[in-house]
Scaffold this active site. Sequence first.
Site: not given
Length: 470
Positions: A168, A391, A447
Site C-alpha cells: 500500500s 484491488d 490489496h
Amino acid sequence: MDLIPLSFLLLGALSVSAVYTADEIIFMPGLAKQPSFRQYSGFFTVPGGRHLHYWFVESQKDPSSDPLVLWLNGGPGCSSLDGLLTEHGPFLIQPDGLTLEYNNYSWNKIANVLYLESPAGVGFSYSDDKNYKTNDTEVAHNNYLALKQFFQLYPQFSKNDFYITGESYGGVYVPTLAVEVSQDSTINLKGIAVGNGLSSYENNDNSLIYFAYYHGILGSVLWTELQKYCCVGGSCQFHNNPDGNCSLRVQEAMHDVYSTGLNIYNLYESCPGGAPGEVRDKGDHIVVYHPGMVSPHLLKHWNTKLVSLLVIQKPIRMDPPCVNSSATRTFLNNLFVRKALNIPSDVQGWEVCSFDVYSAYGRVYESMKDQYLKLLSTLKYRILVYNGDVDMACNFLGDQWFVDSLQQKLQVQRRPWLYNDGDQQQIGGFVKEFSNLTFLTIKGAGHMVPTDKPSAAFIVFSRYIKNEPF
C-alpha cells in the site's frame, strides 16, 4: 485469561540465552501452545523523542543464516502489526479477539521478520511531545535510524541477507528507505518487494478509471463522457486534468469506486465495517473510514472534512474501509498482551490506523520512479512488484504501467506462473521479468494478498527470497 505467575516469568527469563533478551516476549497470550521460535517486542528511539515500536520474530528454520525481512504497512499512518496478525505473521488473530492460531503460511517459516510500526503515532509508536506531523523524507530517515538500532541490539543478524518489504503506502516507504539503506555498506541489502504499492499517483488514477469501467462499475454514458472530455488522440489523462468537464466526470467515477459501498481493497468481497468515505458518530467517539490511496488532488476535499472534525471534542478513530479490525484492536489492547509485548502503561491504546498521523502527513513524492531507477542502476538489488488483481486502492494496471515505464531490459515475456494447491497445479497469476526487476500478479487477491490468497502469497515470497524462478 489468567495472569501468569511471576515465578514462571522469572524461570523463563533465566532460561534465555540470546544475545539480547531485554525485549524478549517470554509468554504470548492467546496461544494454546507457546512458539518454538524466539520473538521480541520493544522500541527504537529516533530524533525528536520519537519511539518506534517493533515486533521481531525469528525464523522457524535457521535464524542464523535465513534472511532478515523488514515489513512496513502503509496508510500513511497504519500499523504493521496488522500485517503480522492478519496477513503473514506466525499466528493470526481469531474473531473472538482473544485467541491466536498458528499460520501455515507465515513468512517466518523461512525468514526472520521485523515488523515496524512507523511513523510515531502509529499503533504503539509514540512521541514524547505528541506531535505527529511528519513527511515521506523524515519517515524514511527515521526508519533507517531504527534499523541501525536494530542491528546494534541484534548484531548476530548484521551479516544476513536483508530485504525491505511492504504494501500500500509502503510503495513509498519501501523504496525511499531502500535508497538510504543502499548508501550504508554495513547493511547487507539484497532487494525490495512491494505489494499493491502506491508507485505513481498519475498511473494509479489513470488506470483506476480503466479498471472500474472494464469491471462493470462505470456505466457506458459516463465512460463515453470521460473519453470525450479527458482523451485526445487516443491518449487519456484522468489525473489532474485541467479541463473542468473532465474533472467533473472523474469525480463522478471516483465516487462510484470509493463511496458507494464497494470494497476498494477487494472488488469481489463484501464490505464489513462500513462503507468507505464515511464519518460516523458512535456517541463517545467518531469513526472515520480511511478514504484509500487516492491522489493528493482528489484528497483535498476529504482532508478539508478531516480538519473540520478536529473541533469536535470526541476521540477520532480512523479505520480502513471494508476491513473489520475489531478483533485485532481487542487483542492488542488487552492488558496481558500489552504486558507481554513490553508496552509501557502510559502508551496510547492500539488502533489499526492513526487519524493524527494521517491528517498531518506530508506527501513529498508524486512518483517513485527516481528511487527505483537509482536502485536498479546499481545492478545489485532484486526488486519485486506484486499485485492482487482485484484491488482498487492500488490496482495492478497502474503498477504494471509504472514498471514498464522504468524501461528495463526484458528478460522473460509475460506468462502465467504456476503453483501446487494440494494435489493440483493452479495458475497463480501472471509474471513479467526484467533485469533485476519482476512484476507479478496474484489471481483473485485484493490489496492484502497474504490474507486473500495465503498459499499463493507464500509461494511468491519464498521464490523471491530464495531467488528461484517464478
